[in-house]
Design a protein around this motif. Sequence first.
Motif, PDB file in Angstrom:
ATOM      1  N   GLY A  28       0.798  -1.213   0.000  1.00 29.76           N
ATOM      2  CA  GLY A  28       0.000   0.000   0.000  1.00 29.76           C
ATOM      3  C   GLY A  28       0.829   1.259   0.000  1.00 29.76           C
ATOM      4  N   ASP A  29       1.982   1.233   0.606  1.00 29.99           N
ATOM      5  CA  ASP A  29       2.947   2.329   0.617  1.00 29.99           C
ATOM      6  C   ASP A  29       4.323   1.724   0.410  1.00 29.99           C
ATOM      7  OD1 ASP A  29       1.606   5.018   1.914  1.00 29.99           O
ATOM      8  OD2 ASP A  29       0.682   3.202   2.723  1.00 29.99           O
ATOM      9  N   ASP A  30       5.153   2.391  -0.400  1.00 33.85           N
ATOM     10  CA  ASP A  30       6.526   1.925  -0.531  1.00 33.85           C
ATOM     11  C   ASP A  30       7.245   2.065   0.818  1.00 33.85           C
ATOM     12  OD1 ASP A  30       6.264   1.219  -3.185  1.00 33.85           O
ATOM     13  OD2 ASP A  30       6.961   3.161  -3.934  1.00 33.85           O
ATOM     14  N   LEU A  31       8.306   1.294   0.976  1.00 38.61           N
ATOM     15  CA  LEU A  31       9.037   1.253   2.242  1.00 38.61           C
ATOM     16  C   LEU A  31      10.160   2.283   2.223  1.00 38.61           C
ATOM     17  CD1 LEU A  31       9.632  -0.140   4.962  1.00 38.61           C
ATOM     18  CD2 LEU A  31      11.037  -1.793   3.705  1.00 38.61           C
ATOM     19  N   ARG A  32      10.126   3.198   3.196  1.00 38.73           N
ATOM     20  CA  ARG A  32      11.166   4.217   3.336  1.00 38.73           C
ATOM     21  C   ARG A  32      12.186   3.771   4.378  1.00 38.73           C
ATOM     22  NH1 ARG A  32       9.740   8.601   5.549  1.00 38.73           N
ATOM     23  NH2 ARG A  32       7.806   7.822   6.455  1.00 38.73           N
ATOM     24  N   VAL A  33      13.451   3.907   4.033  1.00 39.74           N
ATOM     25  CA  VAL A  33      14.538   3.337   4.830  1.00 39.74           C
ATOM     26  C   VAL A  33      15.640   4.373   5.016  1.00 39.74           C
ATOM     27  CG1 VAL A  33      16.244   1.470   4.934  1.00 39.74           C
ATOM     28  CG2 VAL A  33      14.021   1.062   3.863  1.00 39.74           C
ATOM     29  N   ARG A  34      16.273   4.305   6.163  1.00 38.41           N
ATOM     30  CA  ARG A  34      17.482   5.095   6.431  1.00 38.41           C
ATOM     31  C   ARG A  34      18.661   4.148   6.537  1.00 38.41           C
ATOM     32  NH1 ARG A  34      17.809  10.020  10.493  1.00 38.41           N
ATOM     33  NH2 ARG A  34      20.016  10.538  10.383  1.00 38.41           N
ATOM     34  N   VAL A  35      19.785   4.520   5.936  1.00 36.77           N
ATOM     35  CA  VAL A  35      21.009   3.723   5.998  1.00 36.77           C
ATOM     36  C   VAL A  35      22.123   4.596   6.560  1.00 36.77           C
ATOM     37  CG1 VAL A  35      22.643   2.278   4.733  1.00 36.77           C
ATOM     38  CG2 VAL A  35      20.264   2.453   3.940  1.00 36.77           C
ATOM     39  N   SER A  36      22.782   4.107   7.618  1.00 34.73           N
ATOM     40  CA  SER A  36      23.890   4.832   8.235  1.00 34.73           C
ATOM     41  C   SER A  36      25.107   3.924   8.299  1.00 34.73           C
ATOM     42  CB  SER A  36      23.520   5.292   9.655  1.00 34.73           C
ATOM     43  OG  SER A  36      22.354   6.086   9.657  1.00 34.73           O
ATOM     44  N   ALA A  37      26.286   4.491   8.096  1.00 35.04           N
ATOM     45  CA  ALA A  37      27.511   3.690   8.121  1.00 35.04           C
ATOM     46  C   ALA A  37      28.703   4.599   8.380  1.00 35.04           C
ATOM     47  CB  ALA A  37      27.696   2.949   6.799  1.00 35.04           C
ATOM     48  N   PRO A  38      29.786   4.035   8.913  1.00 37.01           N
ATOM     49  CA  PRO A  38      31.005   4.840   9.068  1.00 37.01           C
ATOM     50  C   PRO A  38      31.595   5.162   7.698  1.00 37.01           C
ATOM     51  CG  PRO A  38      31.455   2.537   9.558  1.00 37.01           C
ATOM     52  CD  PRO A  38      29.971   2.645   9.365  1.00 37.01           C
ATOM     53  N   VAL A  39      32.267   6.276   7.589  1.00 41.30           N
ATOM     54  CA  VAL A  39      32.838   6.656   6.297  1.00 41.30           C
ATOM     55  C   VAL A  39      34.087   5.854   5.979  1.00 41.30           C
ATOM     56  CG1 VAL A  39      31.872   8.974   6.434  1.00 41.30           C
ATOM     57  CG2 VAL A  39      34.179   8.553   7.320  1.00 41.30           C
ATOM     58  N   THR A  40      34.638   5.158   6.968  1.00 42.50           N
ATOM     59  CA  THR A  40      35.823   4.342   6.747  1.00 42.50           C
ATOM     60  C   THR A  40      35.539   2.904   7.168  1.00 42.50           C
ATOM     61  OG1 THR A  40      36.670   4.885   8.956  1.00 42.50           O
ATOM     62  CG2 THR A  40      37.389   6.277   7.123  1.00 42.50           C
ATOM     63  N   GLY A  41      36.410   1.999   6.763  1.00 40.04           N
ATOM     64  CA  GLY A  41      36.292   0.609   7.174  1.00 40.04           C
ATOM     65  C   GLY A  41      35.656  -0.268   6.106  1.00 40.04           C
ATOM     66  N   THR A  42      36.002  -1.529   6.170  1.00 43.06           N
ATOM     67  CA  THR A  42      35.451  -2.521   5.251  1.00 43.06           C
ATOM     68  C   THR A  42      34.861  -3.677   6.058  1.00 43.06           C
ATOM     69  OG1 THR A  42      37.596  -3.638   5.076  1.00 43.06           O
ATOM     70  CG2 THR A  42      37.094  -1.937   3.426  1.00 43.06           C
ATOM     71  N   ASP A  43      34.213  -4.589   5.355  1.00 45.91           N
ATOM     72  CA  ASP A  43      33.589  -5.756   6.006  1.00 45.91           C
ATOM     73  C   ASP A  43      32.699  -5.322   7.157  1.00 45.91           C
ATOM     74  OD1 ASP A  43      34.911  -7.573   4.281  1.00 45.91           O
ATOM     75  OD2 ASP A  43      36.704  -7.482   5.531  1.00 45.91           O
ATOM     76  N   LEU A  44      31.833  -4.362   6.891  1.00 46.38           N
ATOM     77  CA  LEU A  44      30.969  -3.822   7.934  1.00 46.38           C
ATOM     78  C   LEU A  44      29.813  -4.779   8.202  1.00 46.38           C
ATOM     79  CD1 LEU A  44      30.630  -0.135   6.641  1.00 46.38           C
ATOM     80  CD2 LEU A  44      32.312  -1.030   8.290  1.00 46.38           C
ATOM     81  N   PRO A  45      29.676  -5.290   9.435  1.00 51.36           N
ATOM     82  CA  PRO A  45      28.495  -6.082   9.770  1.00 51.36           C
ATOM     83  C   PRO A  45      27.254  -5.190   9.735  1.00 51.36           C
ATOM     84  CG  PRO A  45      29.776  -5.616  11.731  1.00 51.36           C
ATOM     85  CD  PRO A  45      30.584  -5.110  10.578  1.00 51.36           C
ATOM     86  N   ILE A  46      26.104  -5.816   9.635  1.00 53.88           N
ATOM     87  CA  ILE A  46      24.851  -5.104   9.381  1.00 53.88           C
ATOM     88  C   ILE A  46      23.883  -5.292  10.547  1.00 53.88           C
ATOM     89  CG2 ILE A  46      22.836  -4.970   7.837  1.00 53.88           C
ATOM     90  CD1 ILE A  46      24.743  -6.210   5.648  1.00 53.88           C
ATOM     91  N   ILE A  47      23.238  -4.210  10.962  1.00 53.85           N
ATOM     92  CA  ILE A  47      22.140  -4.271  11.922  1.00 53.85           C
ATOM     93  C   ILE A  47      20.897  -3.706  11.254  1.00 53.85           C
ATOM     94  CG2 ILE A  47      21.243  -3.536  14.161  1.00 53.85           C
ATOM     95  CD1 ILE A  47      24.144  -3.080  15.065  1.00 53.85           C
ATOM     96  N   VAL A  48      19.815  -4.483  11.240  1.00 54.86           N
ATOM     97  CA  VAL A  48      18.521  -3.971  10.799  1.00 54.86           C
ATOM     98  C   VAL A  48      17.726  -3.659  12.060  1.00 54.86           C
ATOM     99  CG1 VAL A  48      16.497  -4.355   9.351  1.00 54.86           C
ATOM    100  CG2 VAL A  48      18.666  -5.470   8.776  1.00 54.86           C
ATOM    101  N   LEU A  49      17.387  -2.379  12.230  1.00 49.93           N
ATOM    102  CA  LEU A  49      16.797  -1.883  13.471  1.00 49.93           C
ATOM    103  C   LEU A  49      15.316  -1.572  13.280  1.00 49.93           C
ATOM    104  CD1 LEU A  49      16.912  -0.781  16.372  1.00 49.93           C
ATOM    105  CD2 LEU A  49      17.854   1.354  15.441  1.00 49.93           C
ATOM    106  N   SER A  50      14.473  -2.271  14.029  1.00 52.35           N
ATOM    107  CA  SER A  50      13.023  -2.080  13.960  1.00 52.35           C
ATOM    108  C   SER A  50      12.568  -1.140  15.083  1.00 52.35           C
ATOM    109  CB  SER A  50      12.312  -3.430  14.085  1.00 52.35           C
ATOM    110  OG  SER A  50      10.913  -3.278  14.056  1.00 52.35           O
ATOM    111  N   HIS A  51      11.894  -0.067  14.698  1.00 54.63           N
ATOM    112  CA  HIS A  51      11.487   0.936  15.675  1.00 54.63           C
ATOM    113  C   HIS A  51      10.261   0.504  16.478  1.00 54.63           C
ATOM    114  CE1 HIS A  51       7.994   2.243  13.268  1.00 54.63           C
ATOM    115  NE2 HIS A  51       8.775   2.348  12.209  1.00 54.63           N
ATOM    116  N   GLY A  52      10.024   1.178  17.577  1.00 48.51           N
ATOM    117  CA  GLY A  52       8.838   0.951  18.374  1.00 48.51           C
ATOM    118  C   GLY A  52       7.602   1.538  17.712  1.00 48.51           C
TER     119      GLY A  52
END
Length: 309
Positions: A28-52
């Motif tokens: 019914g509505d497209d999904l809006r997402v925010r992505v944040s990451a450090p500007v340096t570094g490789t092999d960054l693990p991922i956290i998907v954060l679900s809000h209250g």
Amino acid sequence: MNARETATIAPAPIVSVKPVTLEAPGRGDDLRVRVSAPVTGTDLPIIVLSHGFGSSLDGYGPLADFWAAHGFAVIQPTHLDSRTVGLAQDDPRTPRIWRYRVEDMKRVLDRLDLLESAVPGLSGRLDRSRIAAAGHSFGGQTAGNLLGLRVLDPVSGEGEDLSDSRVGAGVLIATAGKGGPDLTPYAAEHFPFMNPDFANMTTPALVVAGDKDDLPLSVRGPEWLTDPYFLSPGDKSLLTLFGGEHSLGGIAGYEARETTDENPERVALVQRATWAYLRHALGIEDAAWTAVRKELAESTAPLGRIESR
């Protein structure tokens, strides 16, 4: 090394892009997402954060910013219950809000290529073998579904397996416990999806609960929020925050009005402990998690306690 020194990775500047829009047919509505990451570094693990309930991709800055500044890529979907969506109470999607939330999380994992390409300089820097699901309050149940938590149908008593093998660990913060007679009459009437079964939630997880989090949803008081730890199998840890109410010192946002127990030190402990736990559970390193546990165990005035099994 004590817990205040566990963030041994110097905080890096972060880049955050919002909104990244994912097409979501049938939602019914497209999904809006925010992505944040450090500007340096490789092999960054991922956290998907679900809000209250009611929050959005703009919430939980104290957690998302800390995690990103210390080496994680953090992805925050905006669920349909967000105040920014403005879904009417009589909208036909409302009874299935909990299920749309789980689908949002899976859609994020399905579209990592698009999300990665939306952030300048992020391409090729994600470690897709190390993914965690995290959530606060309603978001904790959402993240829990990916770990094996099942929502039981109030009539049939059956629950569908919505776990996701791509998720290797979780953090469930101020997350609801058992349903049925443990709920207040109001909660039982208005939130029939608040009927979780933890028996198959086998993925490693840290449960975070405040010992003063007396929600008007359960007749059991604050210990209700420890059910995800005590009623689930496998490797689990429980961080109990002394004096913590539902926002646990202010994790829901900077100066968020829903914070009833503002406490920067409590927020800092949640930041450090969740970060250290995920590095441990995802197989990155164990020293930081060991240090947090040791500091709390040896402190003469600890902010909380950690137990594990």
